[in-house]
Design a protein around this motif. Structure first.
Motif, mmCIF file in Angstrom:
data_model
loop_
_atom_site.group_PDB
_atom_site.id
_atom_site.type_symbol
_atom_site.label_atom_id
_atom_site.label_comp_id
_atom_site.label_asym_id
_atom_site.label_seq_id
_atom_site.Cartn_x
_atom_site.Cartn_y
_atom_site.Cartn_z
ATOM 1 N N SER A 135 0.846 -1.194 0.000
ATOM 2 C CA SER A 135 0.000 0.000 0.000
ATOM 3 C C SER A 135 0.884 1.248 0.000
ATOM 4 O O SER A 135 2.088 1.165 0.255
ATOM 5 N N ALA A 136 0.284 2.400 -0.251
ATOM 6 C CA ALA A 136 1.033 3.656 -0.238
ATOM 7 C C ALA A 136 1.667 3.891 1.134
ATOM 8 O O ALA A 136 2.806 4.356 1.227
ATOM 9 N N LYS A 137 0.966 3.549 2.196
ATOM 10 C CA LYS A 137 1.512 3.725 3.550
ATOM 11 C C LYS A 137 2.700 2.789 3.787
ATOM 12 O O LYS A 137 3.712 3.187 4.369
ATOM 13 N N GLU A 138 2.583 1.545 3.323
ATOM 14 C CA GLU A 138 3.690 0.590 3.487
ATOM 15 C C GLU A 138 4.911 1.017 2.676
ATOM 16 O O GLU A 138 6.050 0.914 3.145
ATOM 17 N N ILE A 139 4.672 1.493 1.460
ATOM 18 C CA ILE A 139 5.774 1.977 0.622
ATOM 19 C C ILE A 139 6.435 3.180 1.286
ATOM 20 O O ILE A 139 7.666 3.268 1.363
ATOM 21 N N GLY A 140 5.612 4.103 1.771
ATOM 22 C CA GLY A 140 6.140 5.280 2.452
ATOM 23 C C GLY A 140 7.016 4.908 3.631
ATOM 24 O O GLY A 140 8.101 5.479 3.824
ATOM 25 N N ALA A 141 6.579 3.929 4.407
ATOM 26 C CA ALA A 141 7.358 3.496 5.573
ATOM 27 C C ALA A 141 8.709 2.912 5.147
ATOM 28 O O ALA A 141 9.735 3.199 5.755
ATOM 29 N N GLN A 142 8.709 2.128 4.059
ATOM 30 C CA GLN A 142 9.961 1.520 3.588
ATOM 31 C C GLN A 142 10.913 2.547 3.005
ATOM 32 O O GLN A 142 12.127 2.421 3.130
ATOM 33 N N LEU A 143 10.373 3.558 2.328
ATOM 34 C CA LEU A 143 11.215 4.540 1.638
ATOM 35 C C LEU A 143 11.421 5.822 2.434
ATOM 36 O O LEU A 143 12.128 6.722 1.963
ATOM 37 N N GLY A 144 10.793 5.922 3.597
ATOM 38 C CA GLY A 144 10.932 7.136 4.396
ATOM 39 C C GLY A 144 10.205 8.326 3.783
ATOM 40 O O GLY A 144 10.677 9.462 3.846
ATOM 41 N N LEU A 145 9.049 8.058 3.165
ATOM 42 C CA LEU A 145 8.242 9.092 2.522
ATOM 43 C C LEU A 145 6.852 9.115 3.144
ATOM 44 O O LEU A 145 6.402 8.116 3.698
ATOM 45 N N SER A 146 6.162 10.220 2.984
ATOM 46 C CA SER A 146 4.758 10.248 3.406
ATOM 47 C C SER A 146 3.943 9.475 2.369
ATOM 48 O O SER A 146 4.339 9.355 1.209
ATOM 49 N N TYR A 147 2.798 8.960 2.810
ATOM 50 C CA TYR A 147 1.965 8.228 1.846
ATOM 51 C C TYR A 147 1.478 9.156 0.744
ATOM 52 O O TYR A 147 1.258 8.740 -0.388
ATOM 53 N N ARG A 148 1.328 10.457 1.030
ATOM 54 C CA ARG A 148 0.898 11.413 -0.001
ATOM 55 C C ARG A 148 1.972 11.567 -1.082
ATOM 56 O O ARG A 148 1.653 11.697 -2.264
ATOM 57 N N VAL A 150 4.093 9.204 -1.909
ATOM 58 C CA VAL A 150 3.998 7.948 -2.663
ATOM 59 C C VAL A 150 2.840 8.040 -3.652
ATOM 60 O O VAL A 150 2.981 7.650 -4.817
ATOM 61 N N GLU A 151 1.705 8.566 -3.210
ATOM 62 C CA GLU A 151 0.550 8.716 -4.110
ATOM 63 C C GLU A 151 0.888 9.646 -5.277
ATOM 64 O O GLU A 151 0.458 9.406 -6.405
ATOM 65 N N ALA A 152 1.675 10.694 -5.027
ATOM 66 C CA ALA A 152 2.087 11.611 -6.105
ATOM 67 C C ALA A 152 2.974 10.875 -7.115
ATOM 68 O O ALA A 152 2.810 11.051 -8.334
ATOM 69 N N HIS A 153 3.899 10.039 -6.623
ATOM 70 C CA HIS A 153 4.734 9.240 -7.533
ATOM 71 C C HIS A 153 3.873 8.275 -8.338
ATOM 72 O O HIS A 153 4.071 8.105 -9.544
ATOM 73 N N ARG A 154 2.912 7.643 -7.670
ATOM 74 C CA ARG A 154 2.007 6.723 -8.382
ATOM 75 C C ARG A 154 1.204 7.464 -9.446
ATOM 76 O O ARG A 154 0.987 6.931 -10.537
ATOM 77 N N ALA A 155 0.763 8.674 -9.154
ATOM 78 C CA ALA A 155 0.004 9.459 -10.135
ATOM 79 C C ALA A 155 0.861 9.726 -11.369
ATOM 80 O O ALA A 155 0.377 9.626 -12.508
ATOM 81 N N ARG A 156 2.138 10.053 -11.165
ATOM 82 C CA ARG A 156 3.034 10.274 -12.313
ATOM 83 C C ARG A 156 3.240 8.977 -13.093
ATOM 84 O O ARG A 156 3.299 8.973 -14.324
ATOM 85 N N LEU A 157 3.368 7.853 -12.367
ATOM 86 C CA LEU A 157 3.511 6.563 -13.041
ATOM 87 C C LEU A 157 2.275 6.231 -13.872
ATOM 88 O O LEU A 157 2.395 5.751 -15.006
ATOM 89 N N LEU A 158 1.092 6.473 -13.316
ATOM 90 C CA LEU A 158 -0.152 6.236 -14.065
ATOM 91 C C LEU A 158 -0.144 7.039 -15.361
ATOM 92 O O LEU A 158 -0.484 6.527 -16.433
ATOM 93 N N GLN A 159 0.267 8.298 -15.267
ATOM 94 C CA GLN A 159 0.299 9.175 -16.446
ATOM 95 C C GLN A 159 1.339 8.684 -17.454
ATOM 96 O O GLN A 159 1.055 8.586 -18.651
ATOM 97 N N LYS A 160 2.545 8.381 -16.989
ATOM 98 C CA LYS A 160 3.613 7.938 -17.895
ATOM 99 C C LYS A 160 3.254 6.656 -18.641
ATOM 100 O O LYS A 160 3.637 6.472 -19.788
ATOM 101 N N PHE A 161 2.523 5.767 -17.959
ATOM 102 C CA PHE A 161 2.189 4.483 -18.575
ATOM 103 C C PHE A 161 0.794 4.450 -19.191
ATOM 104 O O PHE A 161 0.365 3.427 -19.706
ATOM 105 N N GLY A 162 0.079 5.569 -19.131
ATOM 106 C CA GLY A 162 -1.254 5.628 -19.725
ATOM 107 C C GLY A 162 -2.228 4.680 -19.055
ATOM 108 O O GLY A 162 -3.093 4.092 -19.720
ATOM 109 N N ALA A 163 -2.106 4.518 -17.749
ATOM 110 C CA ALA A 163 -2.993 3.628 -16.999
ATOM 111 C C ALA A 163 -4.016 4.462 -16.230
ATOM 112 O O ALA A 163 -3.729 5.573 -15.801
#
Length: 178
Positions: A135-148, A150-163
């Motif tokens: 989840s975004a919270k689990e990823i944030g905990a592993q990478l030392g980021l806020s879940y928000r 992580v969600e911003a990175h996921r949003a960019r990934l969605l856009q880059k991959f057209g998903a």
């Protein structure tokens, strides 16, 4: 195998022994760069983006080929000049009791259908962990980021991959070297 049919096949063909190229055809050499003579004796590992990719995909091959003597997937491979490209690989073991010992494989360049997408190191980390089902919270905990973040990175990934949604993104990422 008929030498002319092998040599002039419209797809890249290789004969492998223990994941080392015994011989390849002209289309394979053209796809990866160089001449057919450049590949005899070359470990297939040298055409993968990383050792981790070689080992991960090899483990997948072996698992599938122990129950059936064929395997196919789409993955990223590396040309001799270092460029990465999407490739469809299909293979058949000629030694079902020892699937890696001897086989015939075809490789097709599908990079026009699946272009490479440049990712930042942080986007790559988020993509890897997303594909592992975190989840975004689990990823944030592993990478030392806020879940928000992580969600911003996921949003960019969605856009880059057209998903449109995360499951579609994960499906598109599934052949990516992670």
């Amino acid at each position: 195998m008929n030498d002319a049919a092998f040599e002039y096949a419209p797809v890249g063909l290789v004969e492998l022994e223990n994941r080392v190229i015994r011989r390849c055809n002209r289309q394979f050499a053209q796809m990866f760069g160089g001449d057919t003579s450049d590949y005899a004796g070359l470990p297939l590992m040298q055409l993968y983006p990383s050792l981790a990719d070689f080992e991960r995909i090899g483990a997948q091959w072996l698992e599938v080929m122990r129950s059936t003597d064929t395997y196919s997937d789409e993955r990223v491979m590396r040309r001799r000049n270092g460029d990465l490209f999407w490739c469809r690989a299909r293979g058949r073991s000629l030694t079902p009791d020892d699937p890696f010992r001897h086989g015939i494989w075809s490789f097709s360049d599908i990079s026009e259908e699946r272009p490479m997408v440049a990712l930042t190191p942080r986007e790559r980390d988020v993509a890897i962990l997303s594909c592992r089902g975190l989840s975004a919270k689990e990823i944030g905990a592993q990478l030392g980021l806020s879940y928000r973040t992580v969600e911003a990175h996921r949003a960019r990934l969605l856009q880059k991959f057209g998903a449109r949604k995360l499951p579609e993104l994960v499906a598109k990422l599934s052949g990516m070297p992670l």
